[in-house]
Design an enzyme around this catalytic site. Sequence first.
Site, short mmCIF file in Angstrom:
data_model
loop_
_atom_site.label_atom_id
_atom_site.label_comp_id
_atom_site.label_asym_id
_atom_site.label_seq_id
_atom_site.Cartn_x
_atom_site.Cartn_y
_atom_site.Cartn_z
N PRO A 2 -71.45 -28.72 5.75
CA PRO A 2 -70.41 -27.73 5.52
C PRO A 2 -69.00 -28.28 5.63
O PRO A 2 -68.60 -28.80 6.66
CB PRO A 2 -70.66 -26.71 6.62
N GLU A 3 -68.27 -28.12 4.58
CA GLU A 3 -66.84 -28.37 4.59
C GLU A 3 -66.17 -27.01 4.46
O GLU A 3 -66.83 -25.98 4.53
CB GLU A 3 -66.45 -29.30 3.43
#
Length: 298
Positions: A2-3
Site C-alpha cells: 500500500p502506497e
Amino acid sequence: MPELPEVETVARGLQRAVVGRRILTVTLGKTDFIDDPAALERHLPGRRIEAVERYGKFMLLRLSEASGADPENREAAPASLMVHLGMTGNLAPYAPEQPAAKHTHVWMRLDDGRELRYTDPRRFGRMAYLSGETLAAHLTPFGAEPLQVSEEEFAERIRSRNARIKALLLDQTVLRGVGNIYADESLWRAKIHPAQRGTKLSEAQTRVLRRMLQQVLEKAIASRGSSISDFLDADGEPGEYQQHHRAYGREGKPCYRCRTAIRRTIVAGRSSFSCPKCQPAPRVRKHTAKRVTRSRNG
DNA sequence: CGTTGAACCTGTTTGC
DNA sequence: TGCAAACAGGTTCAAC
C-alpha cells in the site's frame, strides 16, 4: 502493497463502513507490530470510531472520548488508532461467522455485530493507540502531502537536496505517501531518470514532476489503487490502476512513448523501472584527479 | 549529508 | 518435480 492511493482507498472504505460504530472488545493475536498492545486492550473498548483519515501511508481512526468519561480524566480524552499497513497489512470489517484469514492478528468487535480485523502476513505494518498529544508528536517528522503541496514548496524540497530523485520521492520526511510504484510512474511521465539528483532538476522539471505525481496519484485513487498481487480494499475488491502502469513492473517491455525496452535498475536500494531513452541517465562525472599543485605550506 | 546493505517476516515466483 | 534463490507495494538502523 500500500502506497498513498491504496491507503486512501482503504481509509475511504472504512470511513463508509465503520464510522459511527463503537468498539466493544479487542482480541489480539501476534502483537510484535503493535507499539503497546495493552493500551489497545485497555483503551479501545467503549470508543466510537468518529472518522477514518489518511496521513501519508498511515490511517488514523479517530476515536471518541471514552463513554461516560469523567471530563477530568485525560486517559478518556479523544484519541486515535494509528495504523500502517506495511507491505501486506489490511484492515476490513467481516461478519463474525466468516472464518478469520490466516495471519489475522487483531479483532475488534463492533456494536453492529461485525468484526474489524487486521491481517498482515509479513507484519511489516504498525499499530499504535495514541492520545491527542502523542499523536501530534508522531506526525511531525513527516513531509508534505503530495496532493496538497504547492509548486514552490515541492521545488524547494526537491531542489535543495543532492540525493537521487527516487530516494527523495520515497523519503517520507520529504513527501508523505509516495512509494516505489508511484515514484517510478511519475518519473516516467515526467521523463526524469530515477538516479537524477534533486539539485540537478530545473524548475521546469520539478513543475512537471509534481503535476505528473499528482495526476498519477489521483487517477490511481479513482481506480482504487494498484493490485499487483494481493491488495484488496475494504470491500474485498482489487484496485485497477495496475492496468495503467507505464514503467513499474515492465522490464523488457516496450516504452509506451518510444518502444525502447524498459530497464530495471536498482536506485535507492529499490527496483526502479525507467525508459533508457525517454529518461536519460544522468551523466556520471568522471572523478577528476585532484590536482597535486597545492602549495606545500598551505 | 548521502549511500549501501542488512534486518524485520512470510509468501510467491523464478531458475536450474 | 524439487529445491533454493530471488523478489515483493515499507521502514529503520548501522557503517562508511
